[in-house]
Design a protein around this motif. Sequence first.
Motif, PDB file in Angstrom:
ATOM      1  N   ARG A   1       0.814  -1.201   0.000  1.00 34.90           N
ATOM      2  CA  ARG A   1       0.000   0.000   0.000  1.00 34.90           C
ATOM      3  C   ARG A   1       0.856   1.264   0.000  1.00 34.90           C
ATOM      4  NH1 ARG A   1      -2.385  -0.896   4.277  1.00 34.90           N
ATOM      5  NH2 ARG A   1      -4.153  -2.061   3.479  1.00 34.90           N
TER       6      ARG A   1
ATOM      7  N   ASP B   1      -9.458   1.889  -1.758  1.00 43.58           N
ATOM      8  CA  ASP B   1      -8.819   2.048  -0.451  1.00 43.58           C
ATOM      9  C   ASP B   1      -9.636   3.072   0.330  1.00 43.58           C
ATOM     10  OD1 ASP B   1      -6.752   0.283  -1.000  1.00 43.58           O
ATOM     11  OD2 ASP B   1      -5.507   1.844  -1.883  1.00 43.58           O
TER      12      ASP B   1
ATOM     13  N   ARG C   1      -8.264  -1.923   1.849  1.00 47.16           N
ATOM     14  CA  ARG C   1      -8.753  -2.229   0.518  1.00 47.16           C
ATOM     15  C   ARG C   1     -10.063  -3.009   0.591  1.00 47.16           C
ATOM     16  NH1 ARG C   1      -7.125  -2.296  -4.928  1.00 47.16           N
ATOM     17  NH2 ARG C   1      -6.239  -0.326  -4.192  1.00 47.16           N
TER      18      ARG C   1
END
Length: 245
Positions: free
Chosen positions: A25, A119, A134
């Motif tokens: 991420r 997200d 997510r």
Amino acid sequence: MSATRRSGLLDEQTQAAQRREDRRRFIKLAAAGTTIAALGGYYFLAPDEQTKAARRERLPDGRARLPPGQKVIEQLKPMGGSRGDIRKSAFRLRVHGAVDAPFEIDFTELLSLPQVELDLDVHCVTGWSRLGARWQGVRLAELAARAQVRPTARHVILEAAHGYTANVPLDDALADDSLVAHRYEGESLASQNGAPARALIPHLYFWKSAKWLEGVRFVERDEPGFWEVRGYHNRADPWLEQRYG
């Protein structure tokens, strides 16, 4: 191998998977530019430092990313509710009410609809927030378009197992980030998080995101839901701290 040893290995594997997901991420956010990268860096901080960092961040509309009175946590908490049937084979979702083309779909049909992965931040009325997780699912707006919602509709009632309901204004339900979600952090929803599918209205307090979803009903007049008739705020905006009515 002993049961204790196996349990320890599983814990280590879970932690390693979480670290890989955090790195993934962060790299993704960093690739989007230095402004966005700043939003992702807190994943490597201790929880208290994550909260401090999130309070300094700003959403595109200028609001603080972290609403007042919230603290960042690293995983969803399984907040209450009476568990529904978690079998995908038993899932049925009715889309009905003030619509011209009501319909019902099973889980396979839900997966056949256009999917999105986002997200998103979620905020619980009890004071915790899970940032940047997510989620995958189908936009409520997609279901509304198929059902041909009438112009007179003003609210959506999210219907869940055992008669639980949560009411949201139509505009909130049709926002781009409002979903019928069936995956979280790359995995099917856990039973305590509403499997096989739940509503997700991330910009309102998390009780509005009904777990074990069974129906999406469009209505002309508002109908306060399970928590709203018990004293919780009807709108539930976290940035206004609309916790109680």
